[in-house]
Design an enzyme around this catalytic site. Structure first.
Site: not given
Length: 199
Positions: A126, A177
């Site tokens: 991610s 992230h």
């Protein structure tokens, strides 16, 4: 831009790095399903583990980018890569695309190491995928010659939804992230070609 219409042969030809990453993470997931002690040992060694990094296991900054915690985790990240990576790979070229993907993933994992506690463990691509979002955001803000208004609106909408999901879902590595996103933003001006064709 984000709709794929290529047949498999064309997709492989145009986006070899994206395909290689997809194949690698699917292969690793498949191997980890094998009930063998050696597989479990390698799984433990490749996981992002802050205490291990503190003890000098530096490879743990890189290896978690290609590992996933569950099939749904793998499926979601693979689908995101399938949607958002090809356009950038075509624009940047294989080497620069790979550098941004891996670089953003590393930035996400370094941020995780610096902020999260030593016992924290994590896996997933991610952070690297958010790095791709970072490149797109850079284009929306500073290189409007490379992306049109319609694609900009689609991208920003998807990014806002993704960030909201990051904040809501306690199971995701929010630090990776956010750091991955800013990593992509930072790398974009260094690796975007001034004469690149836009979307």
């Amino acid at each position: 831009m984000f709709i794929r219409t290529e047949n498999p042969q064309t997709f492989i030809k145009f986006y070899p790095v994206t395909v290689a990453i997809l194949v690698l993470q699917i292969a690793i997931w498949t191997i980890y399903l094998l009930p063998l002690p050696s597989v479990q040992m390698w799984s433990n060694l490749m996981t992002g583990f802050n205490l291990g990094i503190a003890k000098g296991e530096w490879w743990r900054f890189l290896t978690p980018i290609f590992i996933h915690a569950s099939f749904s985790h793998l499926l979601f990240n693979s689908f995101s890569l399938f949607l958002f990576a090809p356009a950038l790979e075509r624009m940047l070229g294989k080497v620069r695309f790979f550098l941004i993907y891996i670089g953003s993933g590393l930035v996400g994992n370094i941020g995780t190491y610096l902020i999260m506690p030593l016992e924290y463990m994590h896996v997933g691509s991610s952070g690297a995928i958010f790095g791709l979002f970072g490149v797109y955001v850079y284009m929306v803000l500073f290189r409007t010659d490379l992306i049109d208004r319609a694609n900009s609106q689609i991208l920003l909408t998807i990014l806002v939804i993704s960030l909201l999901m990051t904040l809501i879902n306690q199971q995701v590595n929010m630090i990776a992230h956010i750091f991955g996103l800013f990593g992509g933003l930072a790398f974009a001006p260094l690796l975007l070609n001034k004469k690149s064709d836009g979307f």
